[in-house]
Design a protein around this motif. Structure first.
Motif, PDB file in Angstrom:
ATOM      1  N   GLN A   1       0.842  -1.205   0.000  1.00  0.00           N
ATOM      2  CA  GLN A   1       0.000   0.000   0.000  1.00  0.00           C
ATOM      3  C   GLN A   1       0.872   1.247   0.000  1.00  0.00           C
ATOM      4  OE1 GLN A   1      -2.937   0.337   3.037  1.00  0.00           O
ATOM      5  NE2 GLN A   1      -3.562  -1.795   2.930  1.00  0.00           N
ATOM      6  N   ASP A   2       1.900   1.236   0.869  1.00  0.00           N
ATOM      7  CA  ASP A   2       2.775   2.400   0.984  1.00  0.00           C
ATOM      8  C   ASP A   2       3.504   2.666  -0.319  1.00  0.00           C
ATOM      9  OD1 ASP A   2       2.040   2.929   3.533  1.00  0.00           O
ATOM     10  OD2 ASP A   2       3.641   1.749   4.446  1.00  0.00           O
ATOM     11  N   GLU A   3       3.964   1.577  -0.960  1.00  0.00           N
ATOM     12  CA  GLU A   3       4.683   1.727  -2.224  1.00  0.00           C
ATOM     13  C   GLU A   3       3.793   2.367  -3.289  1.00  0.00           C
ATOM     14  OE1 GLU A   3       7.543  -2.165  -1.902  1.00  0.00           O
ATOM     15  OE2 GLU A   3       6.196  -1.991  -3.644  1.00  0.00           O
ATOM     16  N   ILE A   4       2.585   1.809  -3.404  1.00  0.00           N
ATOM     17  CA  ILE A   4       1.664   2.308  -4.425  1.00  0.00           C
ATOM     18  C   ILE A   4       1.329   3.769  -4.170  1.00  0.00           C
ATOM     19  CG2 ILE A   4      -0.690   2.089  -5.319  1.00  0.00           C
ATOM     20  CD1 ILE A   4      -0.451  -0.924  -4.648  1.00  0.00           C
ATOM     21  N   THR A   5       1.070   4.079  -2.901  1.00  0.00           N
ATOM     22  CA  THR A   5       0.721   5.456  -2.558  1.00  0.00           C
ATOM     23  C   THR A   5       1.864   6.405  -2.877  1.00  0.00           C
ATOM     24  OG1 THR A   5      -0.549   4.524  -0.749  1.00  0.00           O
ATOM     25  CG2 THR A   5      -0.238   6.898  -0.743  1.00  0.00           C
ATOM     26  N   ALA A   6       3.060   6.004  -2.484  1.00  0.00           N
ATOM     27  CA  ALA A   6       4.225   6.862  -2.744  1.00  0.00           C
ATOM     28  C   ALA A   6       4.364   7.105  -4.243  1.00  0.00           C
ATOM     29  CB  ALA A   6       5.490   6.201  -2.190  1.00  0.00           C
ATOM     30  N   ARG A   7       4.103   6.050  -5.019  1.00  0.00           N
ATOM     31  CA  ARG A   7       4.233   6.186  -6.472  1.00  0.00           C
ATOM     32  C   ARG A   7       3.244   7.196  -7.026  1.00  0.00           C
ATOM     33  NH1 ARG A   7       3.389   1.102  -9.979  1.00  0.00           N
ATOM     34  NH2 ARG A   7       2.607   2.598 -11.494  1.00  0.00           N
ATOM     35  N   PHE A   8       2.012   7.093  -6.566  1.00  0.00           N
ATOM     36  CA  PHE A   8       1.003   7.993  -7.109  1.00  0.00           C
ATOM     37  C   PHE A   8       1.178   9.418  -6.614  1.00  0.00           C
ATOM     38  CE2 PHE A   8      -1.310   4.177  -8.380  1.00  0.00           C
ATOM     39  CZ  PHE A   8      -1.592   4.543  -9.678  1.00  0.00           C
ATOM     40  N   ILE A   9       1.645   9.556  -5.385  1.00  0.00           N
ATOM     41  CA  ILE A   9       1.884  10.907  -4.877  1.00  0.00           C
ATOM     42  C   ILE A   9       2.931  11.589  -5.750  1.00  0.00           C
ATOM     43  CG2 ILE A   9       2.971  12.172  -2.985  1.00  0.00           C
ATOM     44  CD1 ILE A   9       1.430  10.445  -1.053  1.00  0.00           C
ATOM     45  N   ARG A  10       3.961  10.809  -6.146  1.00  0.00           N
ATOM     46  CA  ARG A  10       5.015  11.347  -6.991  1.00  0.00           C
ATOM     47  C   ARG A  10       4.468  11.608  -8.391  1.00  0.00           C
ATOM     48  NH1 ARG A  10       8.358   7.355  -6.103  1.00  0.00           N
ATOM     49  NH2 ARG A  10       8.044   6.461  -8.145  1.00  0.00           N
ATOM     50  N   LEU A  11       3.793  10.595  -8.926  1.00  0.00           N
ATOM     51  CA  LEU A  11       3.309  10.629 -10.305  1.00  0.00           C
ATOM     52  C   LEU A  11       2.294  11.758 -10.519  1.00  0.00           C
ATOM     53  CD1 LEU A  11       4.040   8.660 -12.516  1.00  0.00           C
ATOM     54  CD2 LEU A  11       1.928   7.426 -12.067  1.00  0.00           C
ATOM     55  N   LEU A  12       1.415  11.945  -9.565  1.00  0.00           N
ATOM     56  CA  LEU A  12       0.335  12.913  -9.736  1.00  0.00           C
ATOM     57  C   LEU A  12       0.659  14.231  -9.053  1.00  0.00           C
ATOM     58  CD1 LEU A  12      -2.625  10.489  -9.057  1.00  0.00           C
ATOM     59  CD2 LEU A  12      -1.857  11.320 -11.265  1.00  0.00           C
ATOM     60  N   ASP A  13       1.850  14.289  -8.451  1.00  0.00           N
ATOM     61  CA  ASP A  13       2.282  15.539  -7.847  1.00  0.00           C
ATOM     62  C   ASP A  13       1.263  16.001  -6.799  1.00  0.00           C
ATOM     63  OD1 ASP A  13       3.950  17.609  -7.387  1.00  0.00           O
ATOM     64  OD2 ASP A  13       3.182  18.853  -9.023  1.00  0.00           O
ATOM     65  N   ILE A  14       0.938  15.085  -5.895  1.00  0.00           N
ATOM     66  CA  ILE A  14      -0.040  15.416  -4.855  1.00  0.00           C
ATOM     67  C   ILE A  14       0.661  16.181  -3.736  1.00  0.00           C
ATOM     68  CG2 ILE A  14      -1.495  14.440  -3.041  1.00  0.00           C
ATOM     69  CD1 ILE A  14      -2.013  12.110  -5.068  1.00  0.00           C
ATOM     70  N   ARG A  15       0.165  17.366  -3.479  1.00  0.00           N
ATOM     71  CA  ARG A  15       0.776  18.180  -2.435  1.00  0.00           C
ATOM     72  C   ARG A  15      -0.260  18.537  -1.384  1.00  0.00           C
ATOM     73  NH1 ARG A  15       3.692  22.444  -6.258  1.00  0.00           N
ATOM     74  NH2 ARG A  15       2.204  21.554  -7.693  1.00  0.00           N
ATOM     75  N   PRO A  16       0.009  18.510  -0.088  1.00  0.00           N
ATOM     76  CA  PRO A  16       1.212  18.009   0.565  1.00  0.00           C
ATOM     77  C   PRO A  16       1.362  16.486   0.402  1.00  0.00           C
ATOM     78  CG  PRO A  16      -0.498  18.470   2.175  1.00  0.00           C
ATOM     79  CD  PRO A  16      -0.994  18.981   0.869  1.00  0.00           C
ATOM     80  N   ALA A  17       2.586  16.040   0.310  1.00  0.00           N
ATOM     81  CA  ALA A  17       2.861  14.637   0.019  1.00  0.00           C
ATOM     82  C   ALA A  17       2.785  13.799   1.296  1.00  0.00           C
ATOM     83  CB  ALA A  17       4.234  14.504  -0.640  1.00  0.00           C
ATOM     84  N   ASP A  18       1.642  13.868   1.958  1.00  0.00           N
ATOM     85  CA  ASP A  18       1.494  13.141   3.211  1.00  0.00           C
ATOM     86  C   ASP A  18       0.414  12.072   3.044  1.00  0.00           C
ATOM     87  OD1 ASP A  18       1.006  12.198   5.694  1.00  0.00           O
ATOM     88  OD2 ASP A  18       0.407  14.117   6.574  1.00  0.00           O
ATOM     89  N   PRO A  19       0.810  10.795   2.970  1.00  0.00           N
ATOM     90  CA  PRO A  19      -0.171   9.749   2.683  1.00  0.00           C
ATOM     91  C   PRO A  19      -1.185   9.546   3.805  1.00  0.00           C
ATOM     92  CG  PRO A  19       1.982   8.787   3.151  1.00  0.00           C
ATOM     93  CD  PRO A  19       2.178  10.269   3.095  1.00  0.00           C
ATOM     94  N   ASP A  20      -0.900  10.021   5.014  1.00  0.00           N
ATOM     95  CA  ASP A  20      -1.790   9.737   6.131  1.00  0.00           C
ATOM     96  C   ASP A  20      -2.715  10.895   6.486  1.00  0.00           C
ATOM     97  OD1 ASP A  20      -1.080   7.078   6.640  1.00  0.00           O
ATOM     98  OD2 ASP A  20       0.844   7.792   7.398  1.00  0.00           O
ATOM     99  N   ARG A  21      -2.779  11.886   5.573  1.00  0.00           N
ATOM    100  CA  ARG A  21      -3.653  13.025   5.832  1.00  0.00           C
ATOM    101  C   ARG A  21      -5.065  12.675   5.316  1.00  0.00           C
ATOM    102  NH1 ARG A  21      -2.893  18.853   5.833  1.00  0.00           N
ATOM    103  NH2 ARG A  21      -0.775  18.258   6.295  1.00  0.00           N
ATOM    104  N   PRO A  22      -6.093  12.941   6.136  1.00  0.00           N
ATOM    105  CA  PRO A  22      -7.453  12.716   5.620  1.00  0.00           C
ATOM    106  C   PRO A  22      -7.669  13.522   4.348  1.00  0.00           C
ATOM    107  CG  PRO A  22      -7.514  13.148   7.969  1.00  0.00           C
ATOM    108  CD  PRO A  22      -6.098  13.378   7.523  1.00  0.00           C
TER     109      PRO A  22
END
Lengths: 428, 328
Positions: free
Chosen positions: A383-404
């Motif tokens: 899950q963490d790997e996939i999330t990190a990939r998409f955060i990078r790929l889609l330029d999601i800011r802030p890059a915090d996977p645990d934020r609601p």
């Protein structure tokens, strides 16, 4: 039409506005100066902090630091209602009126004319008609607001705000869901208000509209002020450079790939033939090829959304065929569509696209997990790997996977619905 | 006729058809006597339904109303019988207590952002518990006012009697209709049920409206309790158990959307009449178990909710309306 003089005292003066969500700075010392009778564009990429600025300035969210002056007097609105009372009104892209009430009730909610405590409906309707006539609108004001198009609803929202003696009008992406003709109606209304000396903050993504109607611009990037410029004489390239923070040339180098794709005549990934649903969308043809982006263009109500929902199975088609990878498939529900590798980023993001209470990571893996079934949970590491990939790929800011996800800006959370059911993630 | 009024029109048609059916089946059915008895027997339910209409249109629910009736009747029985309080003073006092009770629930719902279902469920237990605490027995109320009210009625042609409690109910509907359909407060209630966040953004203070809605509901539950004590001539802490659900049923059958934002007082009145009609039919038949009334009400509710669902589904899909479709 008067052009605002540069030496006129500012109508609205925002200085050093700062706002953090958790540890993340959403706004960092941002200034905005609006003069009377001016249309001022607030520009920036998605997630630059435009919406946060508006909300913090109108008291919808509490600011951490900064001063707001209206006519030189410091104000401190604690709620949207208070901001309206002081003379700052906001009209949002998602019209915040009440679809179940009549147009007249929407215009006069909370201040209906009364006699002995009873609302004088006839007088209210008469006033409503007169008010809307000032905006070039002649409609049945007793009908529910829901019966009218988004453009008319926008004008109703503006009419209400202005009638509430607004001196500052903030329009948050009003044109995003309007067609060309409707935008022109809105612009006419804006010019009329400008001539009455009202200051308008106009948030938009369409640079043509900036040049068509705005006097000055303020550009934000990553929660910081990039600069303020008059529109006249500002080259478009310079404007884009301010917004992106990099040279446009860099962006344009990627162009040639597109021609290569267009020439591709191989088997399409998916095609829809005579696909349609009676009383919903007329049958249409749609061919999707590897590596291409197909734009669906049309006026509001022409069936763009309906077409997309049909392709994704959110509405079941009752005629035509869908072909994926050369085989005919049945797409009768979103579940079918996801199984065939479709993803859907809905128009109504808040209600259809994300689960606001879950985190970025949970939203991103939700569809993938659903496909695996609840008996085979996705390992956390994966899950963490996939999330990190998409955060990078889609330029999601802030890059915090645990934020609601509900705490992210509109556009950013929209990106988070992209990974749902994406074909590449099956390979992870 | 607009789409808005269709649910009420259907409800009214169902009532008229039902009344016609009953009249054809039973000889003496179509008389002022039957109609007046229907009003008298359902007076307390009708008063509750007026308050519940406000609550449901505002997007909430009030489960406490049945218990408030139980509390009110036992309070009146004790206050008048044991404490020697004049009935009118006891009425004023109990209405004040009920209003404060409802305002507290409304304040909790608004300020703590708690679901109305939970808050009023707690209120339901609280009011019933308080009633039991005062007395667990059925206490007859022996006051001159009560016998006067019981004996007074307006005689109508055909032998029907319009009794005081029916008059109180009709007056409640009248005032409720005025309040809901012709005041700013009423429009605010619709606004709240349409979209709470939009209402806030439009500068309407939702707090006072929410509190007033629940206060009104509890106040009317108190009034309903007074009427109930006239009707039974006694106070009993187990009075009106489960009546909150009958009330919700009457409101929904009357065309009010459970999701809030739409409904009318007139519709609720017709919904009440339909439920009373079912009851009366069973009484006239004489061979049916009275529980059939519950089954018939249940089936009607299903039918009406299905109908409403169909209506809202249609409104989004008719081709002519695609253009006008709005994000909620």
């Amino acid at each position: 039409m008067d052009t605002p003089r540069a030496d006129a005292p500012p109508l609205l003066d925002i200085r050093g506005l700062t706002k953090s969500f958790a540890a993340q700075r959403a706004l960092d010392g941002v200034d905005l100066t609006l003069r009377a009778g001016e249309i001022h564009a607030l520009l920036g990429e998605n997630g630059a902090g435009k919406s946060t600025l508006i909300k913090a300035a109108t008291g919808i969210i509490a600011r951490d630091a900064g001063t707001i002056r209206l006519d030189g007097r410091e104000i401190d609105p604690k709620s949207g209602a208070e901001a309206v009372a002081t003379g700052i009104a906001t009209v949002y892209q998602e019209v915040n009126l009440l679809p179940n009430l009549s147009v007249a009730e929407n215009l006069y909610l909370g201040r209906q004319p009364t006699r002995f405590g009873l609302v004088r409906s006839a007088e209210m309707r008469r006033n409503a008609r007169a008010l809307l006539a000032g905006f070039g609108l002649d409609i049945d004001v007793a009908a529910p607001l829901a019966d009218y198009s988004v453009a008319i609803q926008h004008i109703c929202a503006i009419a209400r705000s202005v009638d509430l003696s607004a001196r500052v009008l903030i329009l948050d992406e009003p044109t995003a869901s309007l067609d060309v003709h409707e935008v022109e109606i809105l612009f006419r209304v804006m010019r009329e208000l400008k001539s009455r000396g009202i200051g308008i903050v106009f948030v938009t993504h369409f640079l043509d509209q900036v040049y068509a109607i705005c006097d000055r611009i303020t550009v934000l990037r990553n929660g910081r002020l990039v600069g303020e410029r008059p529109v006249a004489g500002l080259p478009k390239l310079e404007l884009v450079r301010m917004m992106l923070g990099r040279e446009l040339a860099e962006v344009e180098t990627r162009r040639p790939e597109r021609d290569a794709v267009a020439a591709d005549t191989s088997m399409p990934l998916a095609r829809f033939d005579a696909f349609g649903r009676s009383r919903y969308v007329e049958p249409f043809e749609l061919v999707l090829r590897r590596g291409t982006v197909v734009g669906l263009a049309g006026l509001l109500g022409s069936g763009r959304t309906e077409t997309a929902r049909l392709v994704f199975g959110a509405e079941a088609a009752d005629c035509g065929t869908a072909t994926v990878d050369g085989t005919t498939v049945r797409i009768g529900s979103p579940r079918d569509a996801v199984r065939h590798g479709f993803g859907f980023c809905p128009e109504e993001r808040k209600t259809e696209g994300i689960v606001a209470e879950l985190t970025v990571r949970e939203n991103i893996v939700l569809a993938l997990q659903a496909r695996r079934g609840w008996t085979r949970p996705l390992p956390r590491r994966e899950q963490d790997e996939i999330t990190a990939r998409f955060i990078r790929l889609l330029d999601i800011r802030p890059a915090d996977p645990d934020r609601p996800i509900g705490l992210l800006s509109g556009a950013t959370s929209r990106r988070c619905c992209l990974p749902a059911g994406w074909r590449p993630i099956r390979a992870c | 006729m607009s789409r808005r009024h269709l649910p009420v029109a259907v409800t009214t048609a169902v009532f008229l058809a039902g009344f016609l059916f009953c009249s054809l089946q039973f000889e003496n059915f179509a008389s002022t006597r039957v109609v007046m008895n229907l009003l008298t027997d359902n007076a307390f339910l009708g008063i509750l339904a007026v308050g519940m209409t406000f609550v449901i249109i505002s997007g909430g629910i009030d489960l406490s109303v049945g218990s408030v009736i139980g509390f009110t009747t036992i309070f009146l029985a004790l206050a008048i019988g044991s404490w020697g309080m004049p009935p009118l003073i006891a009425f004023v006092l109990v209405l004040a207590i009920c209003a404060a009770f409802g305002a507290t629930m409304g304040a909790l719902i608004h300020h703590l952002e708690m679901p109305p279902f939970i808050v009023t469920l707690a209120g339901m237990f609280l009011a019933r518990g308080a009633a039991f605490l005062m007395s667990t027995e059925s206490i007859p109320i022996d006051a001159e006012l009560y016998s006067q009210i019981a004996s007074f009625s307006v005689r109508l042609p055909g032998g029907g009697r319009l009794r005081i409690i029916a008059m109180i109910m009709l007056a409640t509907f009248l005032v409720g209709g005025l309040l809901l359909h012709f005041t700013r407060f009423g429009t605010n209630v619709y606004a709240l049920g349409g979209s709470r966040s939009a209402t806030t953004l439009m500068g309407v203070r939702t707090g006072p409206t929410t509190i007033a809605v629940y206060m009104l509901s509890s106040l009317l539950a108190g009034l309903s309790g007074i009427v109930f004590s006239f009707y039974t001539g006694a106070g009993y802490s187990l009075a009106a158990v489960g009546v909150e659900l009958d009330t919700i049923a009457a409101v929904v059958i009357g065309g009010t959307l459970l999701t809030g934002g739409a409904g009318t007082i007139f519709g609720t009145f017709v919904g009440l009449l339909i439920m009373g009609l079912i009851q009366t039919y069973i009484t006239f038949d004489g061979t049916l178990s009275s529980w059939w009334a519950k089954i018939a009400t249940g089936m009607l509710l299903f039918a009406f909710i299905a109908f409403q669902q169909m209506m809202s589904g249609l409104s989004g899909r008719l081709p002519g309306r695609l253009v006008a479709r709005t994000p909620k």
